[in-house]
Design an enzyme around this catalytic site. Sequence first.
Site, PDB file in Angstrom:
ATOM      1  N   LYS A 156       0.832  -1.213   0.000  1.00 43.29           N
ATOM      2  CA  LYS A 156       0.000   0.000   0.000  1.00 43.29           C
ATOM      3  C   LYS A 156       0.863   1.258   0.000  1.00 43.29           C
ATOM      4  CE  LYS A 156      -4.176  -1.914   2.055  1.00 43.29           C
ATOM      5  NZ  LYS A 156      -5.110  -1.946   3.204  1.00 43.29           N
ATOM      6  N   CYS A 191     -16.738  -9.986   9.775  1.00 44.10           N
ATOM      7  CA  CYS A 191     -16.426  -9.175   8.599  1.00 44.10           C
ATOM      8  C   CYS A 191     -17.001  -7.779   8.804  1.00 44.10           C
ATOM      9  CB  CYS A 191     -17.014  -9.812   7.340  1.00 44.10           C
ATOM     10  SG  CYS A 191     -16.688  -8.843   5.869  1.00 44.10           S
ATOM     11  N   CYS A 250       2.820   9.019  29.484  1.00 40.98           N
ATOM     12  CA  CYS A 250       1.729  10.001  29.593  1.00 40.98           C
ATOM     13  C   CYS A 250       1.848  10.760  30.907  1.00 40.98           C
ATOM     14  CB  CYS A 250       0.368   9.308  29.482  1.00 40.98           C
ATOM     15  SG  CYS A 250      -1.043  10.393  29.798  1.00 40.98           S
TER      16      CYS A 250
HETATM   17  P1  ATP Z   1     -10.239  -4.515   6.141  1.00 38.97           P
HETATM   18  O1  ATP Z   1     -11.144  -3.695   7.010  1.00 38.97           O
HETATM   19  O2  ATP Z   1     -10.942  -5.216   5.039  1.00 38.97           O
HETATM   20  O3  ATP Z   1      -9.293  -5.377   6.913  1.00 38.97           O
HETATM   21  P2  ATP Z   1      -8.056  -2.704   5.768  1.00 38.97           P
HETATM   22  O4  ATP Z   1      -7.175  -3.615   6.564  1.00 38.97           O
HETATM   23  O5  ATP Z   1      -7.523  -2.089   4.524  1.00 38.97           O
HETATM   24  O6  ATP Z   1      -9.351  -3.460   5.354  1.00 38.97           O
HETATM   25  P3  ATP Z   1      -8.690  -0.011   6.678  1.00 38.97           P
HETATM   26  O7  ATP Z   1      -9.495   0.454   7.844  1.00 38.97           O
HETATM   27  O8  ATP Z   1      -9.123   0.392   5.321  1.00 38.97           O
HETATM   28  O9  ATP Z   1      -8.594  -1.585   6.795  1.00 38.97           O
HETATM   29  O10 ATP Z   1      -7.203   0.496   6.867  1.00 38.97           O
HETATM   30  C1  ATP Z   1      -6.432   0.338   8.008  1.00 38.97           C
HETATM   31  C2  ATP Z   1      -4.998   0.215   7.546  1.00 38.97           C
HETATM   32  O11 ATP Z   1      -4.131   0.215   8.689  1.00 38.97           O
HETATM   33  C3  ATP Z   1      -4.731  -1.070   6.776  1.00 38.97           C
HETATM   34  O12 ATP Z   1      -4.154  -0.753   5.519  1.00 38.97           O
HETATM   35  C4  ATP Z   1      -3.771  -1.833   7.664  1.00 38.97           C
HETATM   36  O13 ATP Z   1      -2.834  -2.591   6.931  1.00 38.97           O
HETATM   37  C5  ATP Z   1      -3.107  -0.719   8.453  1.00 38.97           C
HETATM   38  N1  ATP Z   1      -2.576  -1.177   9.739  1.00 38.97           N
HETATM   39  C6  ATP Z   1      -3.259  -1.756  10.751  1.00 38.97           C
HETATM   40  N2  ATP Z   1      -2.445  -2.098  11.762  1.00 38.97           N
HETATM   41  C7  ATP Z   1      -1.194  -1.735  11.387  1.00 38.97           C
HETATM   42  C8  ATP Z   1       0.098  -1.843  11.994  1.00 38.97           C
HETATM   43  N3  ATP Z   1       0.248  -2.405  13.186  1.00 38.97           N
HETATM   44  N4  ATP Z   1       1.184  -1.374  11.317  1.00 38.97           N
HETATM   45  C9  ATP Z   1       1.023  -0.813  10.098  1.00 38.97           C
HETATM   46  N5  ATP Z   1      -0.164  -0.683   9.476  1.00 38.97           N
HETATM   47  C10 ATP Z   1      -1.265  -1.140  10.100  1.00 38.97           C
HETATM   48 ZN    ZN Z   2      -2.723   8.855  29.336  1.00 37.16          ZN
END
Ligand code: ATP
Ligand code: ZN
Length: 292
Positions: free
Chosen positions: A90, A216, A274
């Site tokens: 991404k 989901c 914090c």
């Molecule tokens: P879905 O809801 O279908 O799982 P998604 O994972 O793309 O889709 P979004 O809410 O569109 O969810 O985007 C959240 C983004 O944050 C995602 O691209 C995910 O890979 C990223 N993300 C979540 N946790 C982490 C992390 N620990 N480090 C880096 N990126 C993260």
């Molecule tokens: Zn705090």
Amino acid sequence: SKVKDMSAEVVDSNPYSRLMALQRMGIVQNYERIREFSVAIVGIGGVGSVAAEMLTRCGLGRLLLYDYDKVELANMNRLFFRPEQVGMTKTDAAVQTLSDINPDVVLESYTLNITTVQGFETFMSSLKNKTFCPSKEGSGVDLVLSCVDNYEARMVVNQACNELNQTWMESGVSEDAVSGHIQLLIPGETACFACAPPLVVASGVDERTLKREGVCAASLPTTMGVVAGLLVQNTLKFLLKFGHVSPYLGYSSLKDFFPTMAMKPNPHCSNAACLERQKDYILAKPARDAVA
Ligand code: ATP
Ligand code: ZN
């Protein structure tokens, strides 16, 4: 008269002049300062990717992008990514599109998981890197935007920002896709993410709940676009110092309800960094009073 309209279009074809009009109209004091700012976006999904595009089109100086995931066909119900980018990380896909839109923005792609030891280290050192604007006080970025979809990652952004005394904004969209929120977090001054347990907003929907395993989540490009817009509007107000920067703004699409509130830090917060920032903030009170 058609011809005249056309020539007016030509004069105003420089996108930057439309942005500079914010200055001529007295909304913003010095719009060009936008080029000096660095913003880090964690999570380049439905909200983060759109926020990145908005900041790119606004002419931000530098964007740091963090995500561990790849573009999937399942992401096409959101904005920004295109089918031909399926399989790319991404962050790399985002850099490809954003550099085409505005080659003047310095773009940094970090394909990593911020919750791993290695990922957290790289995340921290990238935030501290001051080569883009060496004269800047504090860390190397002006703001961190959290656009992740899970509690653990938000707690890690919270930890990093408390340690670095870094102001950040959190965002979220509910699992049922019909509400969302943005929140401003200033270490020591406002509640941190660990200060208050995941809060149930006046709308009655808890947006900050853990992503439930095996469930989901629903998803709408509309809600994600609205939340990204609210987040970047608050970001522009914060960076360019105009209007009121919202400490918390909710969006409940079923009733078109936008709750606002502010939260003070919890003196019994479980996060040690914090508590340190809260102490600093109290100690700096005389200096703040002198300015005011
Ligand atoms: P879905 O809801 O279908 O799982 P998604 O994972 O793309 O889709 P979004 O809410 O569109 O969810 O985007 C959240 C983004 O944050 C995602 O691209 C995910 O890979 C990223 N993300 C979540 N946790 C982490 C992390 N620990 N480090 C880096 N990126 C993260
Ligand atoms: Zn705090």
